[in-house]
Design an enzyme around this catalytic site. Structure first.
Site, mmCIF file in Angstrom:
data_model
loop_
_atom_site.group_PDB
_atom_site.id
_atom_site.type_symbol
_atom_site.label_atom_id
_atom_site.label_comp_id
_atom_site.label_asym_id
_atom_site.label_seq_id
_atom_site.Cartn_x
_atom_site.Cartn_y
_atom_site.Cartn_z
ATOM 1 N N SER A 84 0.864 -1.724 -0.275
ATOM 2 C CA SER A 84 -0.069 -1.814 0.850
ATOM 3 C C SER A 84 -1.029 -2.988 0.642
ATOM 4 O O SER A 84 -0.597 -4.127 0.573
ATOM 5 C CB SER A 84 -0.799 -0.477 1.025
ATOM 6 O OG SER A 84 -1.363 -0.366 2.304
ATOM 7 N N HIS A 233 4.107 6.276 4.021
ATOM 8 C CA HIS A 233 3.468 5.077 3.483
ATOM 9 C C HIS A 233 3.238 5.169 1.979
ATOM 10 O O HIS A 233 3.381 4.180 1.263
ATOM 11 C CB HIS A 233 2.147 4.848 4.212
ATOM 12 C CG HIS A 233 1.446 3.588 3.818
ATOM 13 N ND1 HIS A 233 2.049 2.345 3.869
ATOM 14 C CD2 HIS A 233 0.183 3.365 3.342
ATOM 15 C CE1 HIS A 233 1.190 1.422 3.451
ATOM 16 N NE2 HIS A 233 0.066 2.011 3.124
#
Length: 252
Positions: A84, A233
Site C-alpha cells: 500500500s 487489501h
C-alpha cells in the site's frame, strides 16, 4: 532520519515496508517463513511505529529515508517489498535508485492516483481523547462509532501505546491528518525500473484493476501480476501462506 527496523534471518537482504497506519510488526507472520531464506529488514516508516516523527511527510522524504537506511546498513542492492503506502514508497525508490534494487515486489497498490478515502478513520482516531480514556476498551468504543469492522479497529489500535504519562499514539496523527492527500499521489517520473517487478493483488480488493496494467508497464516494463485468492487489501494478513508462496517463487 534513522528509521526503526527489525533485522532477522540470514541470506540475501529483503527490505519490507508497511502501509498507512501500520508498522513493521504487521509483517511478523510473513517473516517467520521468509527469514529462513533471507535477511529481513522490517522497517517502520517515518511517523509510524517506533520511527521518529517529523512534520515533513511525503514520498520524496520517505524514499530518502529508505536510501539512508540502506547506506547505514551497507546494503548496496536489495530485494525490496512494500504494501500500500509502502508499495508507493518502494516504487518511487526503484525509479529513483534502480541500481539499488535487485527485484521489486509491490503489494496491492498501483502507480496511479488514489483519492482520499481514510477520512472516517481519521475522524475516529482524532475523536479519541488520550487525556480522558482509561483503557483500550474506551478507545475502541469511541473508534467503533466511526469504524464498524472489528479487525480494522484492532489493526488501528495497535498504534495506541502507553508511557509513564498515559496513552500515546505511535503514529504522528496530526501530521498524517494534515497531509493525508500525499498518500494517494500518483507516480510522476520520466524514468523506468527495468528490473523484475511483481505486483501482488488481493482478489477481493479494488486497489489494483485491469485499467492499471498500462501504468505498471509504463514504469515497470518487466512486471507481472499475481492475484491472491480470498484476500482483500491486507493480503499478507488474510492469506499469509499464499503471499509467502508467491514471494518465494518470484525471488528464487
Amino acid at each position: 532520519m534513522h528509521l526503526n527496523f527489525k533485522k532477522i534471518g540470514s541470506g540475501k537482504p529483503l527490505v519490507i515496508l508497511h502501509g498507512l497506519f501500520g508498522s513493521a510488526d504487521n509483517w511478523y507472520s510473513i517473516a517467520k517463513e521468509l527469514e529462513k531464506t533471507y535477511t529481513l529488514y522490517l522497517v517502520d516508516q517515518r511517523n509510524h511505529g517506533d520511527s521518529p516523527h517529523a512534520d515533513e511527510w511525503n514520498y520524496k522524504v520517505m524514499v530518502e529515508d529508505l536510501k539512508d537506511l540502506l547506506d547505514q546498513e551497507g546494503l548496496e542492492k536489495v530485494y525490496l517489498m512494500g504494501h500500500s503506502m509502502g508499495g508507493k514508497t518502494v516504487m518511487n525508490f526503484a525509479l529513483q535508485y534502480p541500481e539499488r534494487v535487485e527485484k521489486l515486489i509491490v503489494a496491492d497498490i498501483a502507480p496511479r492516483y488514489y483519492p482520499v478515502h481514510h477520512q472516517t478513520i481519521l475522524e475516529g482516531l482524532n475523536a479519541i481523547d488520550l487525556k480522558t480514556i482509561k483503557s483500550r476498551k474506551d478507545a475502541d468504543d469511541i473508534l467503533g462509532q466511526y469504524v464498524s469492522e472489528l479487525g480494522i479497529r484492532q489493526f488501528l489500535l495497535k498504534s495506541l501505546s502507553r508511557d509513564s504519562n498515559g496513552f500515546v499514539w505511535k503514529i504522528n496523527l496530526p501530521v498524517i491528518t494534515k497531509n493525508i492527500n500525499n498518500v494517494g499521489e500518483a507516480l510522476e517520473s520520466d524514468k523506468k525500473y527495468e528490473g523484475p517487478t511483481l505486483f501482488l493483488a488481493g482478489e477481493n480488493s479494488n486497489y489494483i484493476q485491469q485499467s492499471d496494467l498500462s501504468d505498471m508497464e509504463e514504469f515497470f516494463p518487466n512486471y507481472e501480476v499475481e492475484f491472491i485468492s480470498g484476500a482483500g487489501h491486507w493480503l499478507h494478513a488474510e492469506q499469509p501462506n499464499a503471499v509467502i508462496e508467491e514471494v518465494l517463487k518470484f525471488l528464487k
